[in-house]
Design an enzyme around this catalytic site. Structure first.
Site, mmCIF file in Angstrom:
data_model
loop_
_atom_site.group_PDB
_atom_site.id
_atom_site.type_symbol
_atom_site.label_atom_id
_atom_site.label_comp_id
_atom_site.label_asym_id
_atom_site.label_seq_id
_atom_site.Cartn_x
_atom_site.Cartn_y
_atom_site.Cartn_z
ATOM 1 N N GLN A 196 43.734 -45.772 -10.994
ATOM 2 C CA GLN A 196 43.402 -46.985 -9.866
ATOM 3 C C GLN A 196 42.114 -47.694 -10.106
ATOM 4 O O GLN A 196 41.858 -48.671 -9.609
ATOM 5 C CB GLN A 196 43.264 -46.295 -8.594
ATOM 6 C CG GLN A 196 43.234 -47.368 -7.262
ATOM 7 C CD GLN A 196 43.468 -46.811 -5.901
ATOM 8 O OE1 GLN A 196 44.702 -46.206 -5.527
ATOM 9 N NE2 GLN A 196 42.459 -46.745 -5.280
ATOM 10 N N ASN A 249 16.228 -76.872 -16.197
ATOM 11 C CA ASN A 249 16.585 -75.393 -16.608
ATOM 12 C C ASN A 249 18.096 -75.455 -17.088
ATOM 13 O O ASN A 249 19.047 -75.917 -16.730
ATOM 14 C CB ASN A 249 16.216 -74.382 -15.574
ATOM 15 C CG ASN A 249 14.870 -74.430 -15.351
ATOM 16 O OD1 ASN A 249 13.884 -74.590 -15.974
ATOM 17 N ND2 ASN A 249 14.722 -74.261 -13.954
ATOM 18 N N GLU A 309 22.113 -69.811 -19.372
ATOM 19 C CA GLU A 309 21.222 -68.402 -19.144
ATOM 20 C C GLU A 309 22.217 -67.432 -18.408
ATOM 21 O O GLU A 309 22.477 -66.256 -18.490
ATOM 22 C CB GLU A 309 20.017 -68.620 -18.347
ATOM 23 C CG GLU A 309 19.015 -69.390 -19.416
ATOM 24 C CD GLU A 309 17.617 -69.682 -18.386
ATOM 25 O OE1 GLU A 309 16.702 -70.216 -18.799
ATOM 26 O OE2 GLU A 309 17.618 -69.941 -17.006
ATOM 27 N N LYS A 339 10.498 -79.538 -14.506
ATOM 28 C CA LYS A 339 11.368 -78.646 -15.387
ATOM 29 C C LYS A 339 12.948 -79.066 -15.237
ATOM 30 O O LYS A 339 13.245 -79.619 -14.187
ATOM 31 C CB LYS A 339 11.237 -77.287 -14.551
ATOM 32 C CG LYS A 339 10.124 -76.563 -14.740
ATOM 33 C CD LYS A 339 9.942 -76.188 -16.144
ATOM 34 C CE LYS A 339 10.689 -74.925 -16.529
ATOM 35 N NZ LYS A 339 10.503 -73.698 -15.940
ATOM 36 N N SER A 369 13.228 -76.898 -10.979
ATOM 37 C CA SER A 369 12.376 -75.707 -10.353
ATOM 38 C C SER A 369 11.870 -76.025 -8.940
ATOM 39 O O SER A 369 11.790 -77.179 -8.696
ATOM 40 C CB SER A 369 11.077 -75.566 -11.315
ATOM 41 O OG SER A 369 10.091 -74.879 -10.667
ATOM 42 N N ASN A 406 54.365 -45.632 -9.455
ATOM 43 C CA ASN A 406 53.391 -45.145 -10.710
ATOM 44 C C ASN A 406 54.008 -46.416 -11.721
ATOM 45 O O ASN A 406 53.219 -46.971 -12.406
ATOM 46 C CB ASN A 406 53.995 -43.853 -11.481
ATOM 47 C CG ASN A 406 53.123 -42.828 -10.548
ATOM 48 O OD1 ASN A 406 52.588 -43.123 -9.544
ATOM 49 N ND2 ASN A 406 53.378 -41.684 -11.026
ATOM 50 N N HIS A 410 16.444 -65.368 -39.579
ATOM 51 C CA HIS A 410 15.251 -64.532 -38.739
ATOM 52 C C HIS A 410 14.465 -65.665 -37.678
ATOM 53 O O HIS A 410 13.370 -65.374 -37.754
ATOM 54 C CB HIS A 410 14.076 -64.097 -39.910
ATOM 55 C CG HIS A 410 14.842 -63.199 -40.854
ATOM 56 N ND1 HIS A 410 15.222 -61.938 -40.715
ATOM 57 C CD2 HIS A 410 15.139 -63.657 -42.170
ATOM 58 C CE1 HIS A 410 15.702 -61.524 -41.869
ATOM 59 N NE2 HIS A 410 15.660 -62.528 -42.872
ATOM 60 N N SER A 443 43.924 -49.013 -2.009
ATOM 61 C CA SER A 443 43.511 -50.040 -3.070
ATOM 62 C C SER A 443 43.959 -51.447 -2.494
ATOM 63 O O SER A 443 43.569 -52.333 -3.359
ATOM 64 C CB SER A 443 44.372 -49.601 -4.335
ATOM 65 O OG SER A 443 45.569 -49.537 -4.022
#
Length: 457
Positions: free
Chosen positions: A322, A285, A290, A283, A277, A110, A156, A23
């Protein structure tokens, strides 16, 4: 490298089995917590006479040197070691000799890993709560600045009634406030120390578990050694809270994405929190919003993974546990990053007040108030509802708002309309006469903002 548990075995572990079992690739994140727990453990061992004060001091000095070398980059945690616990103990023995072999007295991996994960999670709970409080401060600032900024409220995804931006932001303040309170609850429940539980049945050494708990800032020790090593409820609770936080961030992100669209133009996202873009030069964005929305699924996945892992595990510790780490670590970092980045985006965002106000006006959001006006002038509500429906149809046909109609046009539909209709259905009146607790009226929002500031204080 010889394993710390190799005495009972007559041949070495197959390399593929070793790699599958190891691990170290992810639990090295627990290094600081492992060293902290080891310091508390040896101090306690010395206090009850299991080791000498000289041995304690030697072990503590060795732990200090290992920690310093790891933090400086001089010592690297590598796959040569099975896990972070083996790394610390093996390096300690290399540095100080036989005294280092006494570090693990009265302790099992443990209860050691149970402690480390609990400490790491507690730190993450506290960091997440602080990040949320900073976001709440940003939201509260927007509420103060935009207490009179009128916008449409939606049901709505259709315009319903006029509200203010402060009122809309206040809804998210309540969501993230509940998230902070949930985190506080989780910290209270999880703040008990499993170290001293041993493998599952405690130990014959005269450990002072209360001392260990106190040294590590826990309220006290866990009260059942089997539960101490096999409990991951606190982590499931935290992941559940992270899912709820991420859901709230995703809802908020969805609105930012909609508000940023050409059709809405309610907001302008700062250049530092958006991209363009590769082919369309016009554009801009809403990438952060997002990505926050998109990363929600991986956080949900971490919770489902751990719930599924834990559902069939008999008492006490099993190696399945683990699997509590990799996805949990990812979820913790993902949510913390999302909070910080969303906070930055929100703090630098510009709100187009005129566009919002016109959207409320042109969306018939004052139709309910117009119906209430008629009711207050003696028209039965059901009739008033029908009359305003005719008014809306008339406006749609003419391409105007209710506010743009003349009194003559209104009277042609119902003689109950009088000159005071225009004041009654102005956006400001529609908003500010709503003064019940939690409503968008100016005075109600002043009180709400006071409550928000009191919570942050």
């Amino acid at each position: 490298m010889a394993q710390l548990w190799g005495g009972r075995f007559t041949k070495s572990t197959d390399q593929m089995v070793y790699d599958f079992n190891a691990s170290i690739g992810f639990d090295q994140k627990l290094f600081a917590q492992d060293v902290r727990g080891s310091r508390a453990h040896v101090k306690m061992l010395a206090s009850v006479g299991v080791i000498t004060d000289a041995e304690r001091d030697e072990i503590l000095a060795g732990l200090d040197s290992i920690e310093a070398d790891v933090n400086s980059g001089k010592l690297e945690i590598t796959s040569e070691y099975e896990d972070v616990h083996s790394f610390v103990e093996a390096n300690l023995i290399d540095r100080i000799g036989d005294a280092g072999k006494k570090l693990h007295t009265g302790r099992s991996r443990n209860d050691q890993v149970a402690l480390d994960m609990r400490l790491y999670t507690r730190d993450a709970v506290e960091t997440t709560a602080e990040d949320l409080k900073h976001l709440l401060g940003t939201i509260c600032g927007i509420m103060e600045e935009h207490i009179d900024t009128i916008m449409p409220g939606f049901t709505h995804l259709q315009k319903a009634q006029p509200i203010t931006l402060a009122h809309h932001m206040g809804a998210y303040f309540e969501m993230f406030k509940r998230d902070v309170l949930r985190l506080n609850d989780i910290r209270e429940r999880m703040n008990y120390c499993p170290l001293g539980s041993g493998a599952l049945a405690g130990t014959t050494y005269p450990l002072d578990r209360n001392m260990t708990a106190q040294l590590l800032d826990f309220y006290g020790p866990t009260l059942n050694s089997m539960d101490g090593v096999s409990d991951r409820d606190y982590l499931i609770e935290f992941l559940s809270a992270l899912c709820t936080i991420q859901m709230h961030l995703s809802r908020f992100s969805e609105e930012v994405i909609i508000w940023n669209s050409n059709e809405y133009r309610f907001v302008e996202i700062d250049d530092g929190f958006s991209t363009g873009s590769s082919i369309m030069p016009q554009k801009k964005n809403p990438d952060i919003a997002e990505l926050v929305r998109g990363k929600t699924g991986r956080v949900y996945g971490a919770l489902m993974s751990l719930l599924t892992t834990m559902k069939g595990i008999p008492l006490a510790y099993n190696k399945d546990m683990q699997e509590d780490k990799e996805m949990a670590f990812d979820a913790m970092k993902t949510v913390q990053d999302c909070i910080v980045l969303f906070d930055g985006m929100l703090a630098t965002m510009t709100f187009n007040k005129d566009v919002m106000a016109n959207s409320a006006k042109n969306g018939f959001t004052n139709a309910t108030d117009a119906a209430d006006y008629l009711v207050n002038h003696g028209v039965p509500f059901r009739d008033a509802h029908g009359i305003i429906g005719q008014v809306v149809l008339y406006c749609i046909d003419k391409g105007i708002a209710i506010d743009d109609m003349s009194l003559e046009e209104l009277k042609a539909i119902s003689p109950a309309f009088e000159e005071d209709i225009f004041d009654a259905i102005s956006m400001e009146t529609c908003v500010n006469k709503r003064l019940t607790i939690g409503a968008p009226g100016h005075d109600a929002m002043v009180n709400e903002i006071k409550e928000c500031k009191a919570f942050l204080a």
